[in-house]
Scaffold this motif. Structure first.
Motif, PDB file in Angstrom:
ATOM      1  N   SER A  33       0.866  -1.170   0.000  1.00  0.00           N
ATOM      2  CA  SER A  33       0.000   0.000   0.000  1.00  0.00           C
ATOM      3  C   SER A  33       0.906   1.225   0.000  1.00  0.00           C
ATOM      4  O   SER A  33       1.962   1.216   0.653  1.00  0.00           O
ATOM      5  CB  SER A  33      -0.881   0.021   1.249  1.00  0.00           C
ATOM      6  OG  SER A  33      -1.724  -1.100   1.293  1.00  0.00           O
ATOM      7  N   CYS A  50      -4.113   7.615  -0.074  1.00  0.00           N
ATOM      8  CA  CYS A  50      -3.493   6.296  -0.025  1.00  0.00           C
ATOM      9  C   CYS A  50      -4.153   5.375  -1.037  1.00  0.00           C
ATOM     10  O   CYS A  50      -5.331   5.554  -1.375  1.00  0.00           O
ATOM     11  CB  CYS A  50      -3.602   5.715   1.386  1.00  0.00           C
ATOM     12  SG  CYS A  50      -2.724   6.671   2.643  1.00  0.00           S
ATOM     13  N   ASN A  52      -4.310   1.057  -2.308  1.00  0.00           N
ATOM     14  CA  ASN A  52      -3.918  -0.303  -1.932  1.00  0.00           C
ATOM     15  C   ASN A  52      -3.048  -0.932  -3.011  1.00  0.00           C
ATOM     16  O   ASN A  52      -2.786  -0.333  -4.056  1.00  0.00           O
ATOM     17  CB  ASN A  52      -5.147  -1.143  -1.606  1.00  0.00           C
ATOM     18  CG  ASN A  52      -5.962  -1.544  -2.822  1.00  0.00           C
ATOM     19  OD1 ASN A  52      -5.830  -0.932  -3.895  1.00  0.00           O
ATOM     20  ND2 ASN A  52      -6.785  -2.543  -2.678  1.00  0.00           N
ATOM     21  N   SER A  53      -2.596  -2.149  -2.767  1.00  0.00           N
ATOM     22  CA  SER A  53      -1.595  -2.762  -3.643  1.00  0.00           C
ATOM     23  C   SER A  53      -2.110  -2.980  -5.060  1.00  0.00           C
ATOM     24  O   SER A  53      -1.345  -2.853  -6.021  1.00  0.00           O
ATOM     25  CB  SER A  53      -1.106  -4.084  -3.047  1.00  0.00           C
ATOM     26  OG  SER A  53      -2.191  -4.967  -2.840  1.00  0.00           O
ATOM     27  N   TYR A 101       0.876  -4.441   2.353  1.00  0.00           N
ATOM     28  CA  TYR A 101      -0.531  -4.832   2.449  1.00  0.00           C
ATOM     29  C   TYR A 101      -1.302  -4.121   3.560  1.00  0.00           C
ATOM     30  O   TYR A 101      -2.187  -4.689   4.159  1.00  0.00           O
ATOM     31  CB  TYR A 101      -0.660  -6.344   2.684  1.00  0.00           C
ATOM     32  CG  TYR A 101      -0.377  -7.187   1.462  1.00  0.00           C
ATOM     33  CD1 TYR A 101       0.510  -8.251   1.522  1.00  0.00           C
ATOM     34  CD2 TYR A 101      -0.994  -6.916   0.247  1.00  0.00           C
ATOM     35  CE1 TYR A 101       0.761  -9.025   0.408  1.00  0.00           C
ATOM     36  CE2 TYR A 101      -0.745  -7.684  -0.880  1.00  0.00           C
ATOM     37  CZ  TYR A 101       0.134  -8.746  -0.801  1.00  0.00           C
ATOM     38  OH  TYR A 101       0.393  -9.514  -1.895  1.00  0.00           O
ATOM     39  N   ILE A 104      -5.547   0.911   3.929  1.00  0.00           N
ATOM     40  CA  ILE A 104      -5.216   2.271   3.494  1.00  0.00           C
ATOM     41  C   ILE A 104      -5.889   3.347   4.340  1.00  0.00           C
ATOM     42  O   ILE A 104      -5.396   4.477   4.400  1.00  0.00           O
ATOM     43  CB  ILE A 104      -5.515   2.485   2.002  1.00  0.00           C
ATOM     44  CG1 ILE A 104      -6.985   2.255   1.682  1.00  0.00           C
ATOM     45  CG2 ILE A 104      -4.604   1.613   1.157  1.00  0.00           C
ATOM     46  CD1 ILE A 104      -7.371   2.688   0.279  1.00  0.00           C
TER      47      ILE A 104
END
Length: 127
Positions: A33, A50, A52-53, A101, A104
């Protein structure tokens, strides 16, 4: 070991736009993240946005919602922050951070708990 480098900062007039980049080396960003944070003079560092992956989930501070867009290109190991309709109060040093991970919403709510930080890029909004 992941290294993060921010770029794209500069001087812009109110109402203008900038795109910041956070480019990683040393490892893939695929599992991380990524958050953008900023620190204005005399103020604490705060979460801005933010992602996420996978890039499918994003979070924004109320102060930048509908003006900033976060995105990522994992093939380029880069996360972007498109900043539109910039205001004087957006002036700050902008940092990116990575956490494996991480949720967020938690990531954006605090500066603690991130695994890696970049050194920042200065954004100045001025006439």
């Amino acid at each position: 070991q992941l290294q993060l480098v921010e770029s794209g900062g500069g001087l812009v007039q109110p109402g203008g736009s900038l795109r910041l980049s956070c480019t990683a080396s040393g490892s893939t960003l695929d599992y991380y993240s990524i958050g953008w944070f900023r620190q204005a003079p005399g103020k604490e560092r705060e979460g801005v946005s933010c992602i996420n992956s996978s890039g499918r989930d994003t979070n924004y501070a109320d102060s930048v919602k509908d003006r900033f867009i976060i995105s990522r290109d994992n093939a380029k190991n880069t996360v972007y922050l498109q900043m539109n309709s910039l205001k004087f109060e957006d002036t700050a040093v902008y940092y990116c951070a990575a956490a494996l991970y991480r949720n967020i919403r938690t990531m954006c709510a605090t500066t603690r708990g991130n695994d890696y930080w970049g050194k920042g890029t200065l954004v100045t909004v001025s006439l």
